[in-house]
Write a protein that holds these residues in place. Structure first.
Motif, PDB file in Angstrom:
ATOM      1  N   ASP A 122      38.699  31.070  33.237  1.00  0.00           N
ATOM      2  CA  ASP A 122      39.874  30.350  33.209  1.00  0.00           C
ATOM      3  C   ASP A 122      41.120  31.102  32.906  1.00  0.00           C
ATOM      4  OD1 ASP A 122      38.357  28.115  33.534  1.00  0.00           O
ATOM      5  OD2 ASP A 122      38.272  27.398  31.666  1.00  0.00           O
ATOM      6  N   GLU A 123      41.079  31.940  31.974  1.00  0.00           N
ATOM      7  CA  GLU A 123      41.960  32.852  31.662  1.00  0.00           C
ATOM      8  C   GLU A 123      42.118  33.802  32.645  1.00  0.00           C
ATOM      9  OE1 GLU A 123      44.095  32.265  28.999  1.00  0.00           O
ATOM     10  OE2 GLU A 123      42.828  30.732  28.307  1.00  0.00           O
TER      11      GLU A 123
ATOM     12  N   ASN B 201      41.963  33.332  35.928  1.00  0.00           N
ATOM     13  CA  ASN B 201      42.645  32.663  37.058  1.00  0.00           C
ATOM     14  C   ASN B 201      44.199  32.302  36.609  1.00  0.00           C
ATOM     15  OD1 ASN B 201      40.523  32.438  38.750  1.00  0.00           O
ATOM     16  ND2 ASN B 201      39.949  30.213  37.882  1.00  0.00           N
ATOM     17  N   LYS B 202      44.121  32.031  35.245  1.00  0.00           N
ATOM     18  CA  LYS B 202      45.628  31.929  34.723  1.00  0.00           C
ATOM     19  C   LYS B 202      46.480  33.247  34.972  1.00  0.00           C
ATOM     20  CE  LYS B 202      44.696  28.155  31.302  1.00  0.00           C
ATOM     21  NZ  LYS B 202      44.628  28.181  29.968  1.00  0.00           N
ATOM     22  N   PHE B 203      45.831  34.599  34.712  1.00  0.00           N
ATOM     23  CA  PHE B 203      46.480  35.574  34.722  1.00  0.00           C
ATOM     24  C   PHE B 203      46.708  36.156  36.277  1.00  0.00           C
ATOM     25  CE2 PHE B 203      46.185  40.383  35.296  1.00  0.00           C
ATOM     26  CZ  PHE B 203      47.274  40.583  34.359  1.00  0.00           C
ATOM     27  N   TRP B 204      45.980  35.841  37.191  1.00  0.00           N
ATOM     28  CA  TRP B 204      46.262  36.115  38.495  1.00  0.00           C
ATOM     29  C   TRP B 204      46.991  34.864  39.146  1.00  0.00           C
ATOM     30  CZ3 TRP B 204      46.507  40.608  40.539  1.00  0.00           C
ATOM     31  CH2 TRP B 204      45.827  41.556  40.191  1.00  0.00           C
ATOM     32  N   ASN B 205      48.287  34.758  38.739  1.00  0.00           N
ATOM     33  CA  ASN B 205      48.955  33.879  39.371  1.00  0.00           C
ATOM     34  C   ASN B 205      49.602  34.161  40.520  1.00  0.00           C
ATOM     35  OD1 ASN B 205      51.061  35.700  38.730  1.00  0.00           O
ATOM     36  ND2 ASN B 205      51.625  34.734  36.759  1.00  0.00           N
ATOM     37  N   THR B 206      50.354  33.156  41.301  1.00  0.00           N
ATOM     38  CA  THR B 206      50.585  33.522  42.520  1.00  0.00           C
ATOM     39  C   THR B 206      51.632  34.730  42.764  1.00  0.00           C
ATOM     40  OG1 THR B 206      50.812  31.085  43.097  1.00  0.00           O
ATOM     41  CG2 THR B 206      52.023  32.527  44.453  1.00  0.00           C
ATOM     42  N   GLU B 207      52.452  34.996  41.859  1.00  0.00           N
ATOM     43  CA  GLU B 207      53.354  36.122  41.597  1.00  0.00           C
ATOM     44  C   GLU B 207      52.300  37.630  41.983  1.00  0.00           C
ATOM     45  OE1 GLU B 207      56.739  38.636  39.318  1.00  0.00           O
ATOM     46  OE2 GLU B 207      56.096  36.854  38.340  1.00  0.00           O
ATOM     47  N   ARG B 208      51.298  37.417  41.031  1.00  0.00           N
ATOM     48  CA  ARG B 208      50.279  38.724  41.011  1.00  0.00           C
ATOM     49  C   ARG B 208      49.679  38.787  42.200  1.00  0.00           C
ATOM     50  NH1 ARG B 208      50.124  37.836  35.037  1.00  0.00           N
ATOM     51  NH2 ARG B 208      50.996  39.837  33.866  1.00  0.00           N
ATOM     52  N   LYS B 209      49.131  37.773  42.778  1.00  0.00           N
ATOM     53  CA  LYS B 209      48.263  37.896  43.966  1.00  0.00           C
ATOM     54  C   LYS B 209      49.176  38.150  45.281  1.00  0.00           C
ATOM     55  CE  LYS B 209      44.924  34.341  42.744  1.00  0.00           C
ATOM     56  NZ  LYS B 209      44.441  32.723  43.028  1.00  0.00           N
TER      57      LYS B 209
END
Length: 347
Positions: free
Chosen positions: A188-189, A191-199
């Motif tokens: 879960d964390e 997925n939160k870390f890899w937000n749209t900006e980082r992706k």
């Protein structure tokens, strides 16, 4: 003489005194059992393991002298129906806490979450050991999950790159949480870390988040100073784009499984291992350590330059000399080799 003038019967006085003393004793014992200071300063926490019975809890309290009088605790616990309401957990102990408050916390399962922080973890075995030290389950249970291909696939990873799912940070997790639930929490964390900006930044590099983490682990292995990470990341990205072998010494050390190596020699470069980036082109199949958030962001926000060579500075500051041409690099490399010789660092 009339009855009114007679004194109060002596035997009644005695009975009243006895009743008063008994009431006082009962009141005192009741106060001590329920409301008086009970918890000692012997232990900081009480650990109630999954499957523990009331007898187990009572034995733990007595053995570790957690309460002043275990009989008083038992009396209060029986009165509060705690024996049929035992809940596992890590319970904070405050010196002077009453049995009533302590039992209320235990009955309600009001445990304190573990503040779990990790970074600079090299191997899955190290991570499993740290998890086993901080949570109820042992390290073997965590390692089985980390090595489980089905679990890795469930979260979209392989066993080689599954380790990159665990983002170094501080987490609050209950001590008795099952290993699979803890892994799910890390996902879960992630997925939160890899937000749209980082992706989006990863996609701009033609890398998946997993590949970014693998490269970041190499950057973390090379960099002793956070401010140099973007420059090192830029160098390896230059090599990837040009199809040049990464030739990263930390991957060679990992491939040789010898973390005492201080000087990478030709004999180390010959190992036939997919993590040896002197022999195998591109990124290795998985991270060589858990990359820090700083290292991941250094890859995503790399420094743009033309460098494709680097060598540690001969002042042993932890920084590097960077070069565009091999000729420049060889000058830097010879300086560093002479510095190693001067310090008699042979391996």
């Amino acid at each position: 003489m009339s009855n009114e003038k007679k004194g109060f019967p002596k035997f009644l006085k005695i009975i009243l005194i006895i009743v008063f003393v008994a009431a006082a004793i009962v009141g005192y014992l009741g106060y001590q059992a329920f409301l008086g200071p009970s918890v000692t300063d012997k232990e900081a926490y009480l650990y109630v393991h999954t499957g523990d019975t009331y007898a187990d809890v009572l034995a733990e309290l007595e053995q570790k002298q957690i309460v002043k009088n275990v009989r008083f605790f038992d009396y209060a616990a029986q009165a509060m129906d705690y024996p049929v309401a035992v809940k596992p957990g890590k319970y904070k102990l405050t010196p002077g806490l009453s049995n009533r408050r302590l039992i209320g916390n235990l009955r309600g399962g009001y445990q304190e979450a573990v503040k779990f922080r990790f970074e600079n973890i090299r191997l899955k075995e190290n991570f499993a050991a740290l998890l086993g030290k901080n949570f109820e389950a042992d390290s073997a249970a965590f390692l089985r999950l980390l090595d489980n291909a089905d679990v890795a696939e469930k979260y979209g990873f392989t066993t080689a790159n599954f380790f990159s799912m665990f983002i170094p940070n501080t987490y609050e997790i209950y001590w008795n949480t099952a290993p699979d639930k803890i892994v799910a929490r890390f996902h879960d964390e992630y997925n939160k870390f890899w937000n749209t900006e980082r992706k989006d930044k990863a996609a701009a590099l033609n890398l998946t988040p997993e590949e970014v983490s693998i490269l970041a682990s190499i950057v973390k292995g090379e960099a002793l100073h956070k401010d140099e990470m973007p420059k090192i990341a830029g160098l390896y990205l230059n090599r990837l784009k040009r199809g040049i072998l990464l030739q990263a010494d930390p991957t060679v050390i990992f491939a040789n499984n010898d973390f005492t190596i201080r000087r990478v020699l030709n004999k180390h470069l010959t190992i036939d291992n997919p993590y040896n980036t002197y022999r195998f082109k591109g990124l290795p199949p998985g991270p060589i350590m858990l990359p820090s958030i700083a290292a991941i962001d250094a890859v995503l926000n790399y420094e743009k330059h033309d460098y494709i060579y680097m060598c540690a500075k001969d002042d042993f500051s932890g920084y590097h000399n960077f070069a565009v041409t091999q000729a420049e690099h060889m000058v830097n490399a010879r300086k560093f080799q002479r510095a190693l010789d001067a310090r008699n660092i042979k391996k």
